[in-house]
Design a protein around this motif. Sequence first.
Motif, PDB file in Angstrom:
ATOM      1  N   PHE A 231     -11.587  -3.267   8.182  1.00 24.01           N
ATOM      2  CA  PHE A 231     -12.297  -4.058   8.208  1.00 24.01           C
ATOM      3  C   PHE A 231     -13.029  -3.423   9.869  1.00 24.01           C
ATOM      4  O   PHE A 231     -14.665  -3.681   9.475  1.00 24.01           O
ATOM      5  N   GLY A 232     -12.515  -1.453   9.641  1.00 24.11           N
ATOM      6  CA  GLY A 232     -12.769  -1.220  10.913  1.00 24.11           C
ATOM      7  C   GLY A 232     -13.560  -1.582  11.944  1.00 24.11           C
ATOM      8  O   GLY A 232     -14.208  -1.142  12.575  1.00 24.11           O
ATOM      9  N   ALA A 233     -12.541  -2.316  12.393  1.00 21.48           N
ATOM     10  CA  ALA A 233     -12.005  -3.372  13.379  1.00 21.48           C
ATOM     11  C   ALA A 233     -11.811  -2.222  14.848  1.00 21.48           C
ATOM     12  O   ALA A 233     -11.377  -1.048  14.411  1.00 21.48           O
ATOM     13  N   ASP A 234     -12.180  -2.727  16.195  1.00 18.19           N
ATOM     14  CA  ASP A 234     -12.272  -2.075  17.391  1.00 18.19           C
ATOM     15  C   ASP A 234     -10.326  -1.613  17.524  1.00 18.19           C
ATOM     16  O   ASP A 234     -10.244  -1.153  18.339  1.00 18.19           O
ATOM     17  N   LEU A 235      -9.864  -3.339  17.575  1.00 14.86           N
ATOM     18  CA  LEU A 235      -8.941  -3.690  17.760  1.00 14.86           C
ATOM     19  C   LEU A 235      -8.061  -4.538  16.838  1.00 14.86           C
ATOM     20  O   LEU A 235      -8.556  -5.316  16.322  1.00 14.86           O
ATOM     21  N   GLY A 236      -7.001  -4.697  16.933  1.00 18.47           N
ATOM     22  CA  GLY A 236      -6.474  -5.675  16.220  1.00 18.47           C
ATOM     23  C   GLY A 236      -5.018  -6.030  16.953  1.00 18.47           C
ATOM     24  O   GLY A 236      -4.780  -5.698  18.076  1.00 18.47           O
ATOM     25  N   VAL A 237      -4.800  -7.987  16.777  1.00 15.97           N
ATOM     26  CA  VAL A 237      -4.316  -8.269  17.881  1.00 15.97           C
ATOM     27  C   VAL A 237      -2.862  -9.322  17.156  1.00 15.97           C
ATOM     28  O   VAL A 237      -3.818 -10.267  16.817  1.00 15.97           O
ATOM     29  N   VAL A 238      -2.029  -9.705  17.545  1.00 19.17           N
ATOM     30  CA  VAL A 238      -1.167 -10.538  16.697  1.00 19.17           C
ATOM     31  C   VAL A 238      -0.797 -10.844  18.633  1.00 19.17           C
ATOM     32  O   VAL A 238       0.604 -10.568  19.063  1.00 19.17           O
ATOM     33  N   GLN A 239      -0.398 -12.624  17.912  1.00 21.65           N
ATOM     34  CA  GLN A 239       0.234 -13.473  19.237  1.00 21.65           C
ATOM     35  C   GLN A 239       1.222 -13.839  18.903  1.00 21.65           C
ATOM     36  O   GLN A 239       1.313 -14.645  17.148  1.00 21.65           O
ATOM     37  N   ASP A 240       2.152 -13.681  19.820  1.00 20.75           N
ATOM     38  CA  ASP A 240       3.388 -14.999  19.132  1.00 20.75           C
ATOM     39  C   ASP A 240       3.340 -16.262  18.689  1.00 20.75           C
ATOM     40  O   ASP A 240       1.672 -16.409  19.108  1.00 20.75           O
ATOM     41  N   GLY A 241       4.225 -17.217  18.041  1.00 22.18           N
ATOM     42  CA  GLY A 241       4.519 -18.752  18.388  1.00 22.18           C
ATOM     43  C   GLY A 241       3.634 -19.237  19.315  1.00 22.18           C
ATOM     44  O   GLY A 241       2.639 -20.639  19.132  1.00 22.18           O
ATOM     45  N   ASP A 242       3.684 -18.983  20.355  1.00 26.27           N
ATOM     46  CA  ASP A 242       2.793 -19.705  21.538  1.00 26.27           C
ATOM     47  C   ASP A 242       2.403 -18.854  22.764  1.00 26.27           C
ATOM     48  O   ASP A 242       1.732 -19.998  23.587  1.00 26.27           O
ATOM     49  N   ALA A 243       2.081 -18.024  21.762  1.00 29.28           N
ATOM     50  CA  ALA A 243       0.866 -16.911  22.858  1.00 29.28           C
ATOM     51  C   ALA A 243       0.860 -16.535  24.408  1.00 29.28           C
ATOM     52  O   ALA A 243       0.667 -17.223  25.213  1.00 29.28           O
ATOM     53  N   ASP A 244       2.412 -16.565  24.410  1.00 28.63           N
ATOM     54  CA  ASP A 244       2.448 -15.698  25.840  1.00 28.63           C
ATOM     55  C   ASP A 244       2.567 -14.046  25.855  1.00 28.63           C
ATOM     56  O   ASP A 244       1.881 -13.437  26.736  1.00 28.63           O
ATOM     57  N   ARG A 245       2.805 -13.901  24.319  1.00 25.57           N
ATOM     58  CA  ARG A 245       3.391 -12.550  24.353  1.00 25.57           C
ATOM     59  C   ARG A 245       2.154 -12.194  23.297  1.00 25.57           C
ATOM     60  O   ARG A 245       1.823 -12.417  22.434  1.00 25.57           O
ATOM     61  N   CYS A 246       1.737 -10.415  23.547  1.00 30.66           N
ATOM     62  CA  CYS A 246       1.204 -10.007  22.273  1.00 30.66           C
ATOM     63  C   CYS A 246       1.536  -8.566  22.335  1.00 30.66           C
ATOM     64  O   CYS A 246       1.129  -7.863  22.847  1.00 30.66           O
ATOM     65  N   VAL A 247       0.694  -8.353  20.631  1.00 33.57           N
ATOM     66  CA  VAL A 247       0.763  -7.015  20.022  1.00 33.57           C
ATOM     67  C   VAL A 247      -0.580  -6.443  19.697  1.00 33.57           C
ATOM     68  O   VAL A 247      -1.130  -7.173  19.214  1.00 33.57           O
ATOM     69  N   PHE A 248      -0.569  -5.016  19.998  1.00 34.80           N
ATOM     70  CA  PHE A 248      -1.982  -4.537  19.557  1.00 34.80           C
ATOM     71  C   PHE A 248      -1.507  -3.815  18.437  1.00 34.80           C
ATOM     72  O   PHE A 248      -1.057  -3.235  18.327  1.00 34.80           O
ATOM     73  N   VAL A 249      -3.034  -3.481  17.647  1.00 31.98           N
ATOM     74  CA  VAL A 249      -3.063  -2.226  16.942  1.00 31.98           C
ATOM     75  C   VAL A 249      -4.228  -1.250  16.580  1.00 31.98           C
ATOM     76  O   VAL A 249      -5.670  -2.380  17.320  1.00 31.98           O
ATOM     77  N   ASP A 250      -4.301  -0.625  16.531  1.00 33.96           N
ATOM     78  CA  ASP A 250      -5.601   0.607  17.932  1.00 33.96           C
ATOM     79  C   ASP A 250      -6.541  -0.050  16.633  1.00 33.96           C
ATOM     80  O   ASP A 250      -5.780   0.195  14.811  1.00 33.96           O
ATOM     81  N   GLU A 251      -7.332   1.720  16.914  1.00 41.54           N
ATOM     82  CA  GLU A 251      -8.338   0.688  15.524  1.00 41.54           C
ATOM     83  C   GLU A 251      -8.688   2.238  14.657  1.00 41.54           C
ATOM     84  O   GLU A 251      -9.296   1.754  13.732  1.00 41.54           O
ATOM     85  N   LYS A 252      -7.239   3.404  14.613  1.00 41.32           N
ATOM     86  CA  LYS A 252      -6.538   3.548  13.260  1.00 41.32           C
ATOM     87  C   LYS A 252      -5.488   3.352  13.239  1.00 41.32           C
ATOM     88  O   LYS A 252      -5.420   3.698  11.756  1.00 41.32           O
ATOM     89  N   GLY A 253      -5.181   1.862  13.004  1.00 41.96           N
ATOM     90  CA  GLY A 253      -4.564   1.371  12.457  1.00 41.96           C
ATOM     91  C   GLY A 253      -2.362   1.390  12.496  1.00 41.96           C
ATOM     92  O   GLY A 253      -2.285   0.920  11.857  1.00 41.96           O
ATOM     93  N   HIS A 254      -3.250   1.785  14.165  1.00 45.05           N
ATOM     94  CA  HIS A 254      -1.109   2.167  14.689  1.00 45.05           C
ATOM     95  C   HIS A 254      -0.870   1.276  15.207  1.00 45.05           C
ATOM     96  O   HIS A 254      -1.406   0.870  16.203  1.00 45.05           O
ATOM     97  N   TYR A 255       0.267   0.687  14.698  1.00 44.31           N
ATOM     98  CA  TYR A 255       1.001  -0.629  16.041  1.00 44.31           C
ATOM     99  C   TYR A 255       1.402   0.293  17.522  1.00 44.31           C
ATOM    100  O   TYR A 255       2.177   1.501  17.281  1.00 44.31           O
ATOM    101  N   GLN A 256       1.073  -0.563  18.645  1.00 51.55           N
ATOM    102  CA  GLN A 256       1.274  -0.464  19.605  1.00 51.55           C
ATOM    103  C   GLN A 256       2.251  -1.108  20.580  1.00 51.55           C
ATOM    104  O   GLN A 256       1.755  -2.258  20.493  1.00 51.55           O
ATOM    105  N   TYR A 257       3.236  -0.409  20.612  1.00 56.29           N
ATOM    106  CA  TYR A 257       4.974  -0.670  21.258  1.00 56.29           C
ATOM    107  C   TYR A 257       3.994  -1.382  22.109  1.00 56.29           C
ATOM    108  O   TYR A 257       3.745  -0.721  22.909  1.00 56.29           O
TER     109      TYR A 257
END
Length: 452
Positions: A231-257
């Motif tokens: 999608f050529g996005a600026d950012l990806g983000v995933v939240q866990d099941g109850d949405a207290d934690r999240c992890v980001f994917v940068d605009e180059k598609g790298h998972y950021q710990y």
Amino acid sequence: MGKLFGTNGVRGVANRDMNPELALKLGQSLGTFLPEGARVLIATDTRTSNEMLASALAAGLLSAGARVTLAGVATTPALQYAVKTRGFDAGAVVTASHNPPEFNGIKFIDGDGTEFPATKEDAVEKVYFDNAFRQVAWSALSGVGRLEGVNEAYVDGILAKVDVAAIRARKFKIVLDTSNGAGGLTAPYLLTKLGCHVVTMNAQPDGTFPGHDSEPTPDNVKDLVKSVAAFGADLGVVQDGDADRCVFVDEKGHYQYGDRTLAIIAGQIVRAKRGGTVVTPVSSSTAIEDYVKANGGKVVYTRVGAPVVARKMIEIKADFGGEENGGLIFPEFQYCRDASMALAKVLEIIAKTSKPLSALAAEVPAYALHKAKVTCPDAKKAAVLAAFAKAHAAGKVDTTDGVKVYTSEGWVLVRPSGTEPIVRVYAEAKTAEAASALAEKSLKEIQALVNA
Ligand code: MG
């Protein structure tokens, strides 16, 4: 006395360990621990067993004389925000967070919106195992109230704490994965209000978790990583099941710990404030301390566990804190892990620094972590740790949680497991080879101490 509460409340497989009887007794125990007439707000994530457990929990609370309000499906931080801002005496979330769909759990929230401290969990547990329940007279029983709009109020709360105009001006394109959890009720609407073009994945609440398991590991979010690029996005983000934690994917598609995101936000917060304090457990990467120091702040270490971090933050009026697993705590909003606040804050940082996430991440020093474990009988754990600390006493040793030994290559943290007859060894160094060598050396030392 048994130990019901783990690091994140009571957990188990639904209708087996985590059954209605347990939920009922937990409700009776919390209701007895609280003063008669205490107001308790209950919310759930999206699991299939939620209604069963929330109903039993509510019945137990009512039996002990509590007044119960149901908030329906809400994220854990949204429930915490409602408890704090709506004057409830306590809260309860029915959730197993990132665990597989067959699990569920119950977590208690204090009147200030923080997770129950261990002292209060112990007190509730004592009531539980003593079967010392208050049972109020028929005439003192109350009905169940309902509170609408918990998720919406929470989103508005976040919008009041970030620079909405700066974020809106950037017209971000975001791919958002809410893992079929409760985050689907908050994060998409937050992003829309922040002027973002939102592409959602797994945003429909579904307790069977058809998208993927709700722990935001690299394996579970491969589709998100691909979609950010597609999608050529600026950012990806995933939240866990109850949405207290999240992890980001940068605009180059790298998972950021999570430790890298924690470092980025921590560094940018102390830079903007020209100083400040960041709280994180001793198990966190040195990258955080390096980057915070480079930006004019300092780091305070605690024992492992989000409630411990939150309480230390309150005590020392810290500017930011969190865990390396993506649990980030923003004191200007609330003292709990908060995935949507983290998302809004990351967008604000990108907007204000005019740097994409990959560039911000590149500023943070890289370290490698090696994890290992040694079998050790429970009875020997304390002596092994004490001997390990003594053997390294000539150098820098931190005994905040387990034994952390600093070496010229990095550090080694040795912690006993609370649930298994093992001792865990974490070693961090500049390279993977150095971290693994450091772990091997420590493993040998610990094995010798176990055999002694
Ligand atoms: Mg969680």
